[in-house]
Write a protein that holds these residues in place. Sequence first.
Motif, PDB file in Angstrom:
ATOM      1  N   ASP A  27       0.886  -1.593   0.092  1.00  0.00           N
ATOM      2  CA  ASP A  27       0.224   0.325   0.328  1.00  0.00           C
ATOM      3  C   ASP A  27       1.326   1.606  -0.170  1.00  0.00           C
ATOM      4  OD1 ASP A  27       1.221  -0.509   2.064  1.00  0.00           O
ATOM      5  OD2 ASP A  27      -0.476   0.300   3.794  1.00  0.00           O
ATOM      6  N   VAL A  28       1.896   1.115   0.304  1.00  0.00           N
ATOM      7  CA  VAL A  28       2.958   2.293   0.103  1.00  0.00           C
ATOM      8  C   VAL A  28       3.509   2.460  -1.512  1.00  0.00           C
ATOM      9  CG1 VAL A  28       5.259   3.332   0.804  1.00  0.00           C
ATOM     10  CG2 VAL A  28       3.657   1.840   2.283  1.00  0.00           C
ATOM     11  N   LYS A  29       3.200   3.631  -2.174  1.00  0.00           N
ATOM     12  CA  LYS A  29       2.998   4.422  -3.259  1.00  0.00           C
ATOM     13  C   LYS A  29       4.888   4.925  -3.540  1.00  0.00           C
ATOM     14  CE  LYS A  29      -1.454   3.745  -5.728  1.00  0.00           C
ATOM     15  NZ  LYS A  29      -2.143   4.139  -6.381  1.00  0.00           N
ATOM     16  N   ARG A  30       5.195   4.609  -4.318  1.00  0.00           N
ATOM     17  CA  ARG A  30       6.557   5.681  -5.125  1.00  0.00           C
ATOM     18  C   ARG A  30       6.686   6.145  -5.772  1.00  0.00           C
ATOM     19  NH1 ARG A  30       6.043   6.791  -0.294  1.00  0.00           N
ATOM     20  NH2 ARG A  30       7.189   5.635   1.546  1.00  0.00           N
ATOM     21  N   TYR A  31       7.489   7.785  -6.528  1.00  0.00           N
ATOM     22  CA  TYR A  31       8.593   7.237  -7.702  1.00  0.00           C
ATOM     23  C   TYR A  31       9.328   6.790  -7.552  1.00  0.00           C
ATOM     24  CZ  TYR A  31       4.117  11.082  -7.894  1.00  0.00           C
ATOM     25  OH  TYR A  31       3.509  11.639  -8.500  1.00  0.00           O
ATOM     26  N   PHE A  32       9.459   6.423  -8.833  1.00  0.00           N
ATOM     27  CA  PHE A  32      11.729   5.498  -8.393  1.00  0.00           C
ATOM     28  C   PHE A  32      11.920   5.911 -10.421  1.00  0.00           C
ATOM     29  CE2 PHE A  32       9.501   2.431  -6.101  1.00  0.00           C
ATOM     30  CZ  PHE A  32      10.413   2.499  -5.346  1.00  0.00           C
ATOM     31  N   VAL A  33      13.234   6.960 -10.017  1.00  0.00           N
ATOM     32  CA  VAL A  33      14.248   7.764 -10.835  1.00  0.00           C
ATOM     33  C   VAL A  33      15.228   6.874 -10.845  1.00  0.00           C
ATOM     34  CG1 VAL A  33      13.018   9.556 -10.718  1.00  0.00           C
ATOM     35  CG2 VAL A  33      15.008   9.670  -8.956  1.00  0.00           C
ATOM     36  N   SER A  34      16.200   6.216 -11.808  1.00  0.00           N
ATOM     37  CA  SER A  34      16.768   5.758 -11.696  1.00  0.00           C
ATOM     38  C   SER A  34      19.007   6.796 -11.177  1.00  0.00           C
ATOM     39  CB  SER A  34      18.148   4.906 -13.301  1.00  0.00           C
ATOM     40  OG  SER A  34      18.034   6.370 -14.273  1.00  0.00           O
ATOM     41  N   PRO A  35      19.765   5.466 -11.084  1.00  0.00           N
ATOM     42  CA  PRO A  35      20.374   6.694 -10.772  1.00  0.00           C
ATOM     43  C   PRO A  35      21.101   8.076 -11.733  1.00  0.00           C
ATOM     44  CG  PRO A  35      21.364   4.473 -10.067  1.00  0.00           C
ATOM     45  CD  PRO A  35      19.920   4.658 -10.753  1.00  0.00           C
ATOM     46  N   GLU A  36      21.361   7.227 -12.730  1.00  0.00           N
ATOM     47  CA  GLU A  36      20.732   8.350 -14.416  1.00  0.00           C
ATOM     48  C   GLU A  36      20.258   9.788 -14.555  1.00  0.00           C
ATOM     49  OE1 GLU A  36      20.857   4.693 -14.441  1.00  0.00           O
ATOM     50  OE2 GLU A  36      23.039   4.520 -14.853  1.00  0.00           O
ATOM     51  N   PRO A  57      11.338  15.807 -10.222  1.00  0.00           N
ATOM     52  CA  PRO A  57      10.913  15.449 -11.783  1.00  0.00           C
ATOM     53  C   PRO A  57       9.584  15.569 -11.067  1.00  0.00           C
ATOM     54  CG  PRO A  57      11.061  13.382 -10.395  1.00  0.00           C
ATOM     55  CD  PRO A  57      12.240  14.930  -9.717  1.00  0.00           C
ATOM     56  N   LYS A  58       8.526  16.538 -12.842  1.00  0.00           N
ATOM     57  CA  LYS A  58       6.814  16.354 -13.180  1.00  0.00           C
ATOM     58  C   LYS A  58       6.812  14.985 -13.361  1.00  0.00           C
ATOM     59  CE  LYS A  58       6.655  21.188 -14.723  1.00  0.00           C
ATOM     60  NZ  LYS A  58       6.421  21.716 -16.080  1.00  0.00           N
ATOM     61  N   LEU A  59       5.794  14.070 -11.869  1.00  0.00           N
ATOM     62  CA  LEU A  59       5.630  12.694 -12.265  1.00  0.00           C
ATOM     63  C   LEU A  59       4.249  12.519 -11.787  1.00  0.00           C
ATOM     64  CD1 LEU A  59       8.936  10.547 -10.908  1.00  0.00           C
ATOM     65  CD2 LEU A  59       7.940  11.027 -13.801  1.00  0.00           C
ATOM     66  N   GLY A  60       3.381  12.196 -12.794  1.00  0.00           N
ATOM     67  CA  GLY A  60       1.914  12.059 -12.395  1.00  0.00           C
ATOM     68  C   GLY A  60       1.593  10.859 -11.819  1.00  0.00           C
ATOM     69  N   GLU A  61       0.143  10.278 -10.908  1.00  0.00           N
ATOM     70  CA  GLU A  61      -0.019   9.445  -9.990  1.00  0.00           C
ATOM     71  C   GLU A  61       0.239   8.271 -10.950  1.00  0.00           C
ATOM     72  OE1 GLU A  61      -1.565   7.792  -6.920  1.00  0.00           O
ATOM     73  OE2 GLU A  61      -0.413   9.909  -7.081  1.00  0.00           O
ATOM     74  N   ASP A  62      -0.390   8.255 -12.085  1.00  0.00           N
ATOM     75  CA  ASP A  62      -0.098   7.127 -12.505  1.00  0.00           C
ATOM     76  C   ASP A  62       1.436   6.514 -13.349  1.00  0.00           C
ATOM     77  OD1 ASP A  62       0.567   9.363 -14.215  1.00  0.00           O
ATOM     78  OD2 ASP A  62       0.614   8.140 -16.419  1.00  0.00           O
ATOM     79  N   GLN A  63       2.448   7.328 -12.638  1.00  0.00           N
ATOM     80  CA  GLN A  63       4.090   6.906 -12.388  1.00  0.00           C
ATOM     81  C   GLN A  63       4.706   6.670 -11.268  1.00  0.00           C
ATOM     82  OE1 GLN A  63       4.866  10.652 -14.265  1.00  0.00           O
ATOM     83  NE2 GLN A  63       5.885   9.517 -16.221  1.00  0.00           N
ATOM     84  N   ALA A  69       4.695  -3.662  -6.390  1.00  0.00           N
ATOM     85  CA  ALA A  69       4.669  -3.814  -8.066  1.00  0.00           C
ATOM     86  C   ALA A  69       6.146  -3.658  -8.822  1.00  0.00           C
ATOM     87  CB  ALA A  69       3.810  -2.816  -8.602  1.00  0.00           C
ATOM     88  N   ILE A  70       6.425  -2.737  -7.924  1.00  0.00           N
ATOM     89  CA  ILE A  70       8.633  -2.404  -7.929  1.00  0.00           C
ATOM     90  C   ILE A  70       9.312  -4.048  -8.060  1.00  0.00           C
ATOM     91  CG2 ILE A  70      10.566  -1.903  -7.711  1.00  0.00           C
ATOM     92  CD1 ILE A  70       8.690  -0.135  -9.339  1.00  0.00           C
ATOM     93  N   CYS A  71       8.658  -4.202  -6.874  1.00  0.00           N
ATOM     94  CA  CYS A  71       9.240  -6.127  -6.232  1.00  0.00           C
ATOM     95  C   CYS A  71       8.477  -6.984  -7.220  1.00  0.00           C
ATOM     96  CB  CYS A  71       8.462  -6.665  -4.768  1.00  0.00           C
ATOM     97  SG  CYS A  71       9.620  -8.018  -3.844  1.00  0.00           S
ATOM     98  N   ASP A  72       7.643  -7.011  -7.723  1.00  0.00           N
ATOM     99  CA  ASP A  72       7.132  -8.288  -9.030  1.00  0.00           C
ATOM    100  C   ASP A  72       8.401  -8.312 -10.050  1.00  0.00           C
ATOM    101  OD1 ASP A  72       4.653  -9.065  -7.775  1.00  0.00           O
ATOM    102  OD2 ASP A  72       3.449  -8.397  -8.670  1.00  0.00           O
ATOM    103  N   GLU A  73       8.790  -7.012 -10.820  1.00  0.00           N
ATOM    104  CA  GLU A  73       9.331  -6.418 -11.833  1.00  0.00           C
ATOM    105  C   GLU A  73      11.272  -6.869 -11.349  1.00  0.00           C
ATOM    106  OE1 GLU A  73       8.282  -5.900 -14.503  1.00  0.00           O
ATOM    107  OE2 GLU A  73       6.538  -5.874 -13.999  1.00  0.00           O
TER     108      GLU A  73
END
Length: 197
Positions: A27-36, A57-63, A69-73
């Motif tokens: 239930d915890v949501k985050r935006y993820f950005v790569s080191p680059e 970064p301008k990121l929307g709720e859909d991002q 979900a990240i763990c699944d990937e």
Amino acid sequence: MAFSNGSLPDGWIHRLQKKQPLVAPSDVKRYFVSPEESGQICMLACILGNGGEVFFPKLGEDQMLTFSAICDEFVKAEGFEKKQCANDAEAVAYAAGMRYDSETYPAVYFGSDTTGEKADEEFYVPGEKIDMARFQALGVVEQTARHSMGEVDTFFTKLESIFAREDFTKAQVVDAIREFIPNFEHEEKGKNLDQKM
């Protein structure tokens, strides 16, 4: 930043190396950005920013993605199929009997019950002056609250005096931070993600 030291994805790497189940709040949501990407944002801030500005970064709720979900990937990227376990005991038992050439890997997802987990990501707080028009993909916090170097030195001296005591508590440290950063939020729940399993 994804996979930075101490981040949850970094912890998954260490768990994988030790053949331990993966855990993540669902239930915890985050935006993820790569080191680059984070490096690029820092460089742009240095080149295009004014003193004291913070770029984000301008990121929307859909991002915004849940840790589960990240763990699944992550499991897929490591070449496994996820074995969804109902609880910690099931995941530990599965991992203990798992062969090293296993094609499945155990994971447990749970509602957040650990210290330090906010439900949503925040790049700025109410009351800060924000410019969302200057750049297409970046927002800018134009005015940030600043402490004088004297105040910073006093804060660090206070922290050092707390840490110098053998009987210091986490609550004392949190109180000192709250005094220095009034909008600092911390909810103590008595356990952290590293203590799961």
